[in-house]
Write a protein that holds these residues in place. Sequence first.
Motif, PDB file in Angstrom:
ATOM      1  N   SER A  16      33.142  20.251  37.797  1.00 16.98           N
ATOM      2  CA  SER A  16      33.861  20.117  39.065  1.00 16.98           C
ATOM      3  C   SER A  16      34.795  21.305  39.299  1.00 16.98           C
ATOM      4  N   ILE A  17      35.523  21.715  38.262  1.00 18.18           N
ATOM      5  CA  ILE A  17      36.438  22.855  38.415  1.00 18.18           C
ATOM      6  C   ILE A  17      35.657  24.126  38.705  1.00 18.18           C
ATOM      7  N   ARG A  18      34.551  24.316  38.011  1.00 16.86           N
ATOM      8  CA  ARG A  18      33.719  25.492  38.282  1.00 16.86           C
ATOM      9  C   ARG A  18      33.276  25.511  39.752  1.00 16.86           C
ATOM     10  N   ASN A  19      32.908  24.356  40.250  1.00 17.62           N
ATOM     11  CA  ASN A  19      32.436  24.253  41.630  1.00 17.62           C
ATOM     12  C   ASN A  19      33.512  24.696  42.615  1.00 17.62           C
ATOM     13  N   PHE A  20      34.752  24.281  42.384  1.00 18.86           N
ATOM     14  CA  PHE A  20      35.822  24.547  43.349  1.00 18.86           C
ATOM     15  C   PHE A  20      36.585  25.853  43.097  1.00 18.86           C
ATOM     16  N   THR A  21      36.226  26.566  42.032  1.00 23.57           N
ATOM     17  CA  THR A  21      36.832  27.882  41.786  1.00 23.57           C
ATOM     18  C   THR A  21      35.793  28.999  41.847  1.00 23.57           C
ATOM     19  N   ASN A  22      34.585  28.662  42.273  1.00 19.45           N
ATOM     20  CA  ASN A  22      33.491  29.646  42.361  1.00 19.45           C
ATOM     21  C   ASN A  22      33.252  30.339  41.028  1.00 19.45           C
ATOM     22  N   THR A  23      33.286  29.549  39.943  1.00 17.18           N
ATOM     23  CA  THR A  23      33.071  30.100  38.601  1.00 17.18           C
ATOM     24  C   THR A  23      31.879  29.430  37.927  1.00 17.18           C
ATOM     25  N   THR A  24      30.841  29.148  38.690  1.00 12.63           N
ATOM     26  CA  THR A  24      29.673  28.444  38.150  1.00 12.63           C
ATOM     27  C   THR A  24      28.799  29.322  37.254  1.00 12.63           C
ATOM     28  N   ASP A  25      28.935  30.648  37.357  1.00 16.10           N
ATOM     29  CA  ASP A  25      28.143  31.568  36.540  1.00 16.10           C
ATOM     30  C   ASP A  25      28.712  31.592  35.119  1.00 16.10           C
ATOM     31  N   LYS A  26      28.017  30.958  34.173  1.00 16.07           N
ATOM     32  CA  LYS A  26      28.532  30.848  32.805  1.00 16.07           C
ATOM     33  C   LYS A  26      28.427  32.152  32.021  1.00 16.07           C
ATOM     34  N   GLN A  27      27.680  33.098  32.524  1.00 11.46           N
ATOM     35  CA  GLN A  27      27.656  34.420  31.887  1.00 11.46           C
ATOM     36  C   GLN A  27      28.943  35.169  32.181  1.00 11.46           C
ATOM     37  N   VAL A  28      29.424  35.032  33.396  1.00 15.93           N
ATOM     38  CA  VAL A  28      30.668  35.701  33.803  1.00 15.93           C
ATOM     39  C   VAL A  28      31.883  34.894  33.357  1.00 15.93           C
ATOM     40  N   HIS A  29      31.764  33.587  33.430  1.00 17.52           N
ATOM     41  CA  HIS A  29      32.877  32.685  33.104  1.00 17.52           C
ATOM     42  C   HIS A  29      32.403  31.745  31.988  1.00 17.52           C
ATOM     43  N   PRO A  30      32.402  32.191  30.741  1.00 15.15           N
ATOM     44  CA  PRO A  30      31.796  31.421  29.642  1.00 15.15           C
ATOM     45  C   PRO A  30      32.640  30.219  29.225  1.00 15.15           C
ATOM     46  N   HIS A  31      32.067  29.427  28.320  1.00 14.87           N
ATOM     47  CA  HIS A  31      32.808  28.282  27.797  1.00 14.87           C
ATOM     48  C   HIS A  31      32.485  28.070  26.330  1.00 14.87           C
ATOM     49  N   ALA A  32      33.310  27.249  25.702  1.00 11.76           N
ATOM     50  CA  ALA A  32      33.068  26.801  24.334  1.00 11.76           C
ATOM     51  C   ALA A  32      33.309  25.301  24.310  1.00 11.76           C
ATOM     52  N   LEU A  33      32.393  24.555  23.681  1.00 11.19           N
ATOM     53  CA  LEU A  33      32.532  23.108  23.585  1.00 11.19           C
ATOM     54  C   LEU A  33      33.178  22.728  22.259  1.00 11.19           C
ATOM     55  N   THR A  34      34.049  21.714  22.302  1.00  8.39           N
ATOM     56  CA  THR A  34      34.640  21.178  21.077  1.00  8.39           C
ATOM     57  C   THR A  34      34.135  19.754  20.877  1.00  8.39           C
ATOM     58  N   PRO A  35      33.923  19.336  19.630  1.00  7.96           N
ATOM     59  CA  PRO A  35      33.389  17.984  19.375  1.00  7.96           C
ATOM     60  C   PRO A  35      34.315  16.895  19.909  1.00  7.96           C
TER      61      PRO A  35
ATOM     62  N   PHE B 150      45.049  32.896  42.193  1.00  6.03           N
ATOM     63  CA  PHE B 150      44.431  33.798  41.206  1.00  6.03           C
ATOM     64  C   PHE B 150      43.015  34.173  41.644  1.00  6.03           C
ATOM     65  N   ASP B 151      42.874  34.642  42.845  1.00  4.99           N
ATOM     66  CA  ASP B 151      41.565  34.952  43.403  1.00  4.99           C
ATOM     67  C   ASP B 151      40.840  36.016  42.580  1.00  4.99           C
ATOM     68  N   ASP B 152      39.538  35.811  42.367  1.00  2.98           N
ATOM     69  CA  ASP B 152      38.663  36.755  41.654  1.00  2.98           C
ATOM     70  C   ASP B 152      39.001  36.942  40.180  1.00  2.98           C
ATOM     71  N   SER B 153      39.746  36.032  39.596  1.00  3.77           N
ATOM     72  CA  SER B 153      40.049  36.121  38.162  1.00  3.77           C
ATOM     73  C   SER B 153      38.862  35.619  37.353  1.00  3.77           C
ATOM     74  N   LYS B 154      38.786  36.071  36.111  1.00  5.50           N
ATOM     75  CA  LYS B 154      37.735  35.615  35.217  1.00  5.50           C
ATOM     76  C   LYS B 154      38.252  34.440  34.395  1.00  5.50           C
ATOM     77  N   TYR B 155      37.416  33.414  34.245  1.00  6.77           N
ATOM     78  CA  TYR B 155      37.809  32.183  33.577  1.00  6.77           C
ATOM     79  C   TYR B 155      37.087  32.030  32.237  1.00  6.77           C
ATOM     80  N   PHE B 156      37.750  31.311  31.322  1.00  3.87           N
ATOM     81  CA  PHE B 156      37.103  30.853  30.091  1.00  3.87           C
ATOM     82  C   PHE B 156      37.463  29.380  29.931  1.00  3.87           C
ATOM     83  N   TYR B 157      36.432  28.546  29.666  1.00  2.00           N
ATOM     84  CA  TYR B 157      36.632  27.110  29.546  1.00  2.00           C
ATOM     85  C   TYR B 157      36.487  26.666  28.091  1.00  2.00           C
ATOM     86  N   VAL B 158      37.437  25.852  27.620  1.00  2.67           N
ATOM     87  CA  VAL B 158      37.315  25.160  26.342  1.00  2.67           C
ATOM     88  C   VAL B 158      37.243  23.680  26.681  1.00  2.67           C
TER      89      VAL B 158
END
Length: 416
Positions: free
Chosen positions: A181-200, A160-168
């Motif tokens: 770690s996953i961000r590091n190995f998928t080149n998705t470290t930019d949280k503006q481009v590949h945002p996330h949401a935290l759950t308690p 899935f090269d160059d896909s945009k990610y969202f992390y929960v």
Amino acid sequence: MKRRVSLLAGFILLLCSFSLLADTIKLGFNYPQSGRYKDLGLQQRLAAFLAVEEINQAGGILGKDVELLIRNTAGSPERGAANTDELIRKEKVDMLFGGASSAVAIASGKVAKDLDRLYFGTTTSANATTGSEGHDHMFREYPNAWMTAKALGSYLTKTFDDSKYFYVTADYTWGLSSEASIRNFTNTTDKQVHPHALTPFPRAFIKDFKKALEAAEASDAEILVLVLYGDDLVRALKVAHDMGLKDKLKIVIPNISLGIALNVGASIMEGVISTTPWEWMIPYQLDFERGQQFVEAFTKKYEVRPTSTAATAYGIVYQYKDAVERAGTTNTQDLIKALEGHEYSLLKDTQQWRALDHQNLQTIYVVRSKSREQVVKDSLRSDFFEVVGSLDGGQAVQTPTEWRAERAAAGKPPSL
């Protein structure tokens, strides 16, 4: 008089012999009988008892029976630590193992070190367990977040090269380190481009998962990474299915086990991508005979298939046996030396206890969940995963330089 002394000496020697024969090797097992990870804990318990039963039937360890003493952590680090203290001080266990969360394993392992006992982490994936919080008394059989992320990242970037990610992501040690770690190995470290949401964690509710998944749906992401585990992952997958997200996003999870898949259901799991160090169908797909024997023994005894967490607990008991027999003693310092650098093969291909950090090096499998039709062909409706990729443990693990950098960042020395 001399004859009486000789008889008395012989009688005392005989009594001592009976004492030695009656002696047992005690293993302390710290697991979640209740709480969010209770299903993982049950599989660990079943496998641990099976291993102990097999070992005792074969003559024990150094001729001594093995006794398993269990305690419920309920997923609490404080309770895990208190259990460890009691098992060592009161029950006089020779070794401890367990933990279905990294926080529990880390807290318990620190107590074990203070009281000079080995602690084997079972289902603990946070990098910290054998990284920033690692020490010479902790050995971890399960792959860490770095290893699974590297295997997963290798597959995802090719597929899935160059896909945009969202992390929960679950907001605790394992979740945060896994996402990083996953961000590091998928080149998705930019949280503006590949945002996330935290759950308690540990008290997330359905509304928390729904809110996070609504944010994922509102983004233009193509890959949804659910950095969750146990009951949290089960509930989030069900919410995602009910929201129709499977038709919009490719769902990826860092770690999977058969128990989670069974709780979620085959229809919801279909097509989900994840990693695992072992699942019951892999010994058949890759022809690991000893792994097949374990599957058949476990299935016959309990009428369910073993999961990766079961395999981990089973393997730890056998590895402790092997180390004691090679060292000829249960002395902790001698066992540390016997384990460090040791290579072996049990339920899969070759594994090794790395001397640097006591992380177990083993192959990581990338798996995809099969269709419902394929899953239910198994007599126990449990044939969920097919291997679509793999990465050798030596390639997946942090290099010594990377490991020391993690230690330095935490203010820890460059060795255990």
